[in-house]
Design a protein around this motif. Structure first.
Motif, short mmCIF file in Angstrom:
data_model
loop_
_atom_site.label_atom_id
_atom_site.label_comp_id
_atom_site.label_asym_id
_atom_site.label_seq_id
_atom_site.Cartn_x
_atom_site.Cartn_y
_atom_site.Cartn_z
N ARG A 24 111.00 93.94 18.15
CA ARG A 24 111.21 92.61 18.70
C ARG A 24 110.26 92.33 19.86
NH1 ARG A 24 117.89 92.42 18.91
NH2 ARG A 24 118.21 92.26 16.64
N ALA A 25 109.96 93.35 20.65
CA ALA A 25 109.08 93.15 21.82
C ALA A 25 107.62 92.96 21.42
CB ALA A 25 109.20 94.35 22.75
N LEU A 26 107.20 93.62 20.33
CA LEU A 26 105.79 93.55 19.91
C LEU A 26 105.35 92.16 19.50
CD1 LEU A 26 103.23 95.13 19.46
CD2 LEU A 26 104.02 95.67 17.14
N PRO A 27 106.04 91.41 18.63
CA PRO A 27 105.61 90.04 18.30
C PRO A 27 105.56 89.13 19.52
CG PRO A 27 107.18 90.84 16.70
CD PRO A 27 107.18 91.84 17.81
N LEU A 28 106.48 89.34 20.43
CA LEU A 28 106.48 88.50 21.63
C LEU A 28 105.20 88.71 22.42
CD1 LEU A 28 107.94 86.53 23.47
CD2 LEU A 28 109.09 88.48 24.55
N ARG A 29 104.80 89.97 22.56
CA ARG A 29 103.59 90.27 23.32
C ARG A 29 102.34 89.74 22.59
NH1 ARG A 29 102.93 95.77 26.47
NH2 ARG A 29 104.68 94.70 27.45
N LEU A 30 102.28 89.89 21.27
CA LEU A 30 101.15 89.36 20.51
C LEU A 30 101.06 87.84 20.65
CD1 LEU A 30 101.35 91.46 17.21
CD2 LEU A 30 99.61 91.59 19.00
N PHE A 31 102.21 87.22 20.62
CA PHE A 31 102.24 85.76 20.76
C PHE A 31 101.71 85.34 22.13
CE2 PHE A 31 104.44 81.83 21.93
CZ PHE A 31 104.03 81.00 20.90
N GLN A 32 102.12 86.13 23.14
CA GLN A 32 101.63 85.82 24.49
C GLN A 32 100.11 86.00 24.59
OE1 GLN A 32 104.03 88.52 26.78
NE2 GLN A 32 105.70 87.00 27.09
N LEU A 33 99.61 87.09 23.99
CA LEU A 33 98.16 87.33 24.02
C LEU A 33 97.40 86.24 23.25
CD1 LEU A 33 98.04 91.20 23.47
CD2 LEU A 33 97.50 89.93 25.57
N PHE A 34 97.95 85.85 22.10
CA PHE A 34 97.30 84.78 21.31
C PHE A 34 97.28 83.46 22.08
CE2 PHE A 34 97.69 81.28 18.26
CZ PHE A 34 96.50 81.45 17.57
N GLY A 35 98.39 83.18 22.75
CA GLY A 35 98.45 81.95 23.56
C GLY A 35 97.43 81.96 24.68
N LEU A 36 97.29 83.13 25.33
CA LEU A 36 96.28 83.24 26.39
C LEU A 36 94.87 83.04 25.84
CD1 LEU A 36 95.61 83.88 29.34
CD2 LEU A 36 95.60 86.33 28.72
N PHE A 37 94.62 83.67 24.65
CA PHE A 37 93.29 83.53 24.03
C PHE A 37 93.00 82.08 23.65
CE2 PHE A 37 90.78 83.45 20.10
CZ PHE A 37 89.60 84.03 20.56
N LEU A 38 94.04 81.43 23.09
CA LEU A 38 93.88 80.03 22.70
C LEU A 38 93.61 79.14 23.90
CD1 LEU A 38 93.98 78.00 20.36
CD2 LEU A 38 96.45 77.78 20.76
N ALA A 39 94.29 79.43 24.99
CA ALA A 39 94.08 78.65 26.21
C ALA A 39 92.67 78.83 26.73
CB ALA A 39 95.11 79.07 27.26
N LEU A 40 92.19 80.10 26.67
CA LEU A 40 90.81 80.35 27.12
C LEU A 40 89.80 79.63 26.22
CD1 LEU A 40 91.03 84.18 27.95
CD2 LEU A 40 90.78 82.28 29.58
N CYS A 41 90.03 79.63 24.91
CA CYS A 41 89.12 78.94 23.98
C CYS A 41 89.08 77.44 24.27
CB CYS A 41 89.56 79.19 22.54
SG CYS A 41 89.26 80.87 21.98
N ILE A 42 90.28 76.87 24.47
CA ILE A 42 90.33 75.42 24.76
C ILE A 42 89.60 75.11 26.06
CG2 ILE A 42 91.89 73.53 25.35
CD1 ILE A 42 93.93 74.80 23.43
N ALA A 43 89.85 75.95 27.07
CA ALA A 43 89.17 75.74 28.35
C ALA A 43 87.66 75.86 28.19
CB ALA A 43 89.70 76.75 29.38
N PHE A 44 87.22 76.86 27.44
CA PHE A 44 85.77 77.05 27.22
C PHE A 44 85.16 75.87 26.46
CE2 PHE A 44 82.25 78.66 24.67
CZ PHE A 44 81.45 79.16 25.67
N THR A 45 85.95 75.39 25.49
CA THR A 45 85.46 74.24 24.71
C THR A 45 85.25 73.01 25.59
OG1 THR A 45 86.58 75.05 22.73
CG2 THR A 45 85.95 72.70 22.77
N PHE A 46 86.24 72.74 26.44
CA PHE A 46 86.12 71.58 27.33
C PHE A 46 84.97 71.74 28.30
CE2 PHE A 46 90.49 70.52 26.02
CZ PHE A 46 90.34 69.15 25.84
N ILE A 47 84.83 72.95 28.81
CA ILE A 47 83.72 73.21 29.75
C ILE A 47 82.37 73.02 29.04
CG2 ILE A 47 82.56 74.99 31.12
CD1 ILE A 47 85.36 76.12 31.74
N SER A 48 82.26 73.50 27.80
CA SER A 48 81.01 73.37 27.04
C SER A 48 80.68 71.91 26.76
CB SER A 48 81.12 74.14 25.72
OG SER A 48 81.34 75.51 25.95
N ILE A 49 81.71 71.17 26.32
CA ILE A 49 81.50 69.74 26.04
C ILE A 49 81.03 69.01 27.30
CG2 ILE A 49 82.64 67.59 25.42
CD1 ILE A 49 84.39 69.23 23.52
N TYR A 50 81.68 69.31 28.41
CA TYR A 50 81.33 68.68 29.68
C TYR A 50 79.89 69.01 30.08
CZ TYR A 50 81.41 67.56 34.66
OH TYR A 50 81.12 67.06 35.89
#
Length: 388
Positions: A24-50
């Motif tokens: 039960r703890a493992l999927p939660l941690r993967l989800f958290q890591l994926f969310g962090l990665f997705l947030a970084l990608c979105i931030a990088f995308t906005f910075i690149s576009i800008y």
């Protein structure tokens, strides 16, 4: 020592319970890591576009402008230079039809809005080489800017003049021309049309490889410049070699009373040169109904101009020839004929004509026919006899 016993629910193994909690703890941690990665990608995308929008695109636009603006500027009209500067290269891809059309352009305002120095256009109609070229070089030396040269030779002839020669690069796109046929007049019109592309050419002089000048450049320039007329023979010959060559099928465009004859070698001003190249009325009649033994180069231009502008013709040629030996061609002179006495007594002596409607003893400015062997003696006597 007592052993503590932990009661277990029936059917439940402690090891299974631990594994379940880990899963039960493992999927939660993967989800958290994926969310962090997705947030970084979105931030990088906005910075690149800008960054691209405000920095990259501007630099690209700047680069595009710097690359294409000069080409755009070259396409803009550059004052009068595009119209008054003569072609830098006489070779072109225009057909005769296109060339004659282009050459017929005439400004409607007669006063030029720039300093125009009127020039001679020397038009050499030749089969190939110009054996008397060195004499012409000597004649024209020091008068740059007052003349242009155009050479019409057989299309198979490859000119090999040195870059220092006045004839270097002066060949025009040519076609085969045959004596006495319309192709000869085509060659002359082709020369005129190419020469008309230079707006500074005012007088157009047709010569051959066997022609020579009889005076220095200054004398010839002022003689022609001050003339009220162009020099082309256009006389009515009632005999078999004049009216006898007329074809009744040429009427009503040309009637027999309008039929004229003259020398092939002429000098015309710019107005008459345009009359010749723009003609579509007389050309078809002469092409169809003036064939050997009607020699079209002796009748086409004289007849046409005598009909259109008779008041502008001096009705004589500027080129001396000797027909005293008879035959279809004039006499040819070689090395042994060239002496001071030959020119003084045979060419210059006894000339009588009119110049600007006044009697004159200076009638011919050029002469023909001279063989290649005549070059050396002509060069030797030119300064004393011709003044150059």
């Amino acid at each position: 020592m007592q052993t503590r016993v932990v009661p277990l629910e029936e059917g439940k193994d402690p090891s299974l319970i631990n594994k379940t909690n880990q899963s039960r703890a493992l999927p939660l941690r993967l989800f958290q890591l994926f969310g962090l990665f997705l947030a970084l990608c979105i931030a990088f995308t906005f910075i690149s576009i800008y960054t691209i929008r405000f920095f990259g695109v501007q630099s690209v636009v700047t680069t595009v402008k710097s690359n294409f603006e000069p080409c755009f500027e070259k396409e803009k009209p550059n004052g009068l230079d595009n119209w008054i500067k003569p072609p830098s290269n006489l070779m072109h891809t225009m057909s005769d039809k296109e060339l004659l059309w282009r050459a017929s352009f005439v400004p409607r305002i007669k006063k030029y809005p720039f300093r125009r120095v009127p020039k001679f256009a020397f038009m050499f109609l030749t089969k190939g080489p110009l054996p008397l070229g060195p004499l012409w070089e000597k004649f024209l030396k020091g008068h740059e800017g007052l003349y242009s040269i155009y050479v019409h030779s057989l299309p198979t002839y490859e000119a090999k003049y040195p870059s220092s020669s006045i004839f270097y690069g002066r060949q025009i796109p040519s076609q085969i021309s045959e004596w006495g046929r319309m192709s000869m007049c085509d060659a002359e019109r082709r020369l005129l049309a190419n020469a008309l592309l230079d707006i500074s050419n005012e007088w157009f002089i047709l010569v051959s490889e066997s022609c020579i000048p009889l005076y220095n450049f200054s004398v010839i320039y002022h003689y022609i410049m001050r003339s009220k007329y162009s020099f082309m023979g256009a006389f009515d010959d009632p005999g078999p070699y004049g009216r006898g060559r007329y074809n009744e099928n040429m009427a009503p465009v040309v009637n027999i009373s309008q039929w004229r004859k003259g020398s092939q070698w002429f000098e015309v001003n710019r107005k008459l040169a345009v009359n010749i190249v723009e003609d579509t009325t007389f050309y078809p009649k002469f092409e169809q109904f003036c064939r050997p033994a009607c020699y079209v180069d002796e009748h086409y231009f004289p007849t046409m101009l005598a009909i259109l502008v008779p008041n502008l013709l001096a009705n004589r040629s500027l080129t001396w020839v000797d027909w005293s030996r008879g035959g279809a061609h004039p006499a040819t002179f070689g090395r042994n004929d060239i002496t001071e006495e030959f020119f003084l007594h045979k060419v210059f002596e006894g000339q009588q004509c009119t110049y600007n409607s006044q009697p004159s003893s200076t009638c011919f400015l050029f002469a023909r026919k001279f063989a290649p062997s005549a070059l050396d003696p002509l060069m030797n006597i030119s300064s004393k006899v011709f003044g150059f």
